[in-house]
Design a protein around this motif. Structure first.
Motif, PDB file in Angstrom:
ATOM      1  N   LEU A 194      -1.487  26.088  30.018  1.00  0.00           N
ATOM      2  CA  LEU A 194      -0.574  25.007  30.364  1.00  0.00           C
ATOM      3  C   LEU A 194      -1.056  24.304  31.623  1.00  0.00           C
ATOM      4  N   GLU A 195      -0.742  23.035  31.728  1.00  0.00           N
ATOM      5  CA  GLU A 195      -1.049  22.275  32.939  1.00  0.00           C
ATOM      6  C   GLU A 195       0.248  21.735  33.509  1.00  0.00           C
ATOM      7  N   ILE A 196       0.468  21.975  34.794  1.00  0.00           N
ATOM      8  CA  ILE A 196       1.647  21.466  35.476  1.00  0.00           C
ATOM      9  C   ILE A 196       1.197  20.448  36.509  1.00  0.00           C
ATOM     10  N   ASP A 197       1.599  19.204  36.291  1.00  0.00           N
ATOM     11  CA  ASP A 197       1.249  18.091  37.167  1.00  0.00           C
ATOM     12  C   ASP A 197       2.518  17.677  37.900  1.00  0.00           C
ATOM     13  N   ILE A 198       2.607  17.995  39.198  1.00  0.00           N
ATOM     14  CA  ILE A 198       3.848  17.679  39.892  1.00  0.00           C
ATOM     15  C   ILE A 198       3.903  16.220  40.350  1.00  0.00           C
TER      16      ILE A 198
ATOM     17  N   ILE B 186      10.880  25.064  37.217  1.00  0.00           N
ATOM     18  CA  ILE B 186      10.906  24.027  36.186  1.00  0.00           C
ATOM     19  C   ILE B 186      12.001  24.351  35.181  1.00  0.00           C
ATOM     20  N   VAL B 187      12.937  23.435  35.002  1.00  0.00           N
ATOM     21  CA  VAL B 187      14.016  23.608  34.035  1.00  0.00           C
ATOM     22  C   VAL B 187      13.761  22.701  32.844  1.00  0.00           C
ATOM     23  N   LEU B 188      13.677  23.317  31.655  1.00  0.00           N
ATOM     24  CA  LEU B 188      13.454  22.594  30.414  1.00  0.00           C
ATOM     25  C   LEU B 188      14.533  22.981  29.401  1.00  0.00           C
ATOM     26  N   PRO B 189      14.734  22.188  28.367  1.00  0.00           N
ATOM     27  CA  PRO B 189      15.679  22.570  27.319  1.00  0.00           C
ATOM     28  C   PRO B 189      15.310  23.919  26.704  1.00  0.00           C
TER      29      PRO B 189
ATOM     30  N   HIS C 121       6.166  17.866  28.581  1.00  0.00           N
ATOM     31  CA  HIS C 121       7.545  18.188  28.953  1.00  0.00           C
ATOM     32  C   HIS C 121       7.798  17.674  30.364  1.00  0.00           C
ATOM     33  N   ALA C 122       8.621  16.648  30.473  1.00  0.00           N
ATOM     34  CA  ALA C 122       8.989  16.127  31.788  1.00  0.00           C
ATOM     35  C   ALA C 122      10.036  17.031  32.419  1.00  0.00           C
TER      36      ALA C 122
ATOM     37  N   ARG D 244       5.298  14.939  37.359  1.00  0.00           N
ATOM     38  CA  ARG D 244       6.460  15.755  36.982  1.00  0.00           C
ATOM     39  C   ARG D 244       6.410  16.098  35.488  1.00  0.00           C
ATOM     40  N   GLU D 245       5.270  16.634  35.081  1.00  0.00           N
ATOM     41  CA  GLU D 245       5.071  16.959  33.666  1.00  0.00           C
ATOM     42  C   GLU D 245       4.410  18.320  33.500  1.00  0.00           C
TER      43      GLU D 245
END
Length: 206
Positions: free
Chosen positions: A150-154, A132-135, A167-168, A157-158
């Motif tokens: 944290l929750e990662i929903d693919i 995951i690439v974020l600013p 965070h998208a 895509r969040e």
């Protein structure tokens, strides 16, 4: 829990679990290369099982063979966490598929950074590890709160925080499908073998 048992739990399953819900492990170092992720002397194996013991080997283990209690993956509070938040330019250096193998076997499901090397990113996606690439500002904010679940929903895509931040992140449709099905490219094709065979039979019948 003793230091010897405080590493992130390994996994014996090849199918990743999504969505991911986990606290995070933070590695603030930048330019973490694949040789630091899995040193070259451990690349002779073609088996993924057990490689997690050697992930970040030269940081995790002392010269006398004991665990370094100061390294983040050896701390009791980080046991079982499946999200790594890392410094910029993670996975740079030489191409080696053993790097995502080792991280998966270590129990990780996702890597979050402001920059992830392209070759490592491709290898990770092929092996059920989500990059995951974020600013940079968002990564730093996540690093400051490693105990947030944290929750990662693919599908969406969040990446979501308990405070309501969303965070998208980019993820192409094919990679998303493979991650959801727990397969690589070959597994994707094999799962559709019957459809491919029917197509071939219709094609040759013309």
């Amino acid at each position: 829990m003793s230091a010897a048992n405080s590493t992130v739990a390994s996994t014996n399953s090849d199918a990743p679990e999504f969505p991911v819900r986990s606290r995070s492990v933070v590695l603030r170092e930048t330019n973490i290369d694949t040789d630091q992720i899995i040193p070259a002397r451990f690349l002779s194996t073609t088996s993924r099982k057990g490689l997690g013991r050697h992930a970040f080997n030269d940081w995790r283990w002392r010269d006398d063979g004991t665990l370094n209690p100061d390294f983040v993956f050896n701390r009791d509070e980080n046991a079982g966490r499946s999200i790594l938040i890392a410094g910029r330019n993670f996975g740079c250096g030489s191409s080696r598929e053993h790097a995502p193998w080792a991280l998966r076997d270590l129990g990780l499901r996702a890597i979050v950074s402001s920059e992830i090397a392209d070759i490592f990113r491709g290898n990770a996606l092929k092996n059920g590890l989500l990059p995951i690439v974020l600013p940079e500002a968002d990564v730093q904010a996540l690093m400051a709160r490693p105990d947030d679940v944290l929750e990662i929903d693919i599908v969406a895509r969040e990446l979501r925080t308990p405070g309501g931040d969303v965070h998208a992140f980019p993820l192409d449709a094919f990679a998303r499908t493979c991650l959801l099905e727990g397969v690589d490219e070959m597994g994707f094709l094999l799962a559709r073998r019957a459809d491919i065979q029917r197509y071939e039979e219709r094609h040759h019948a013309r």
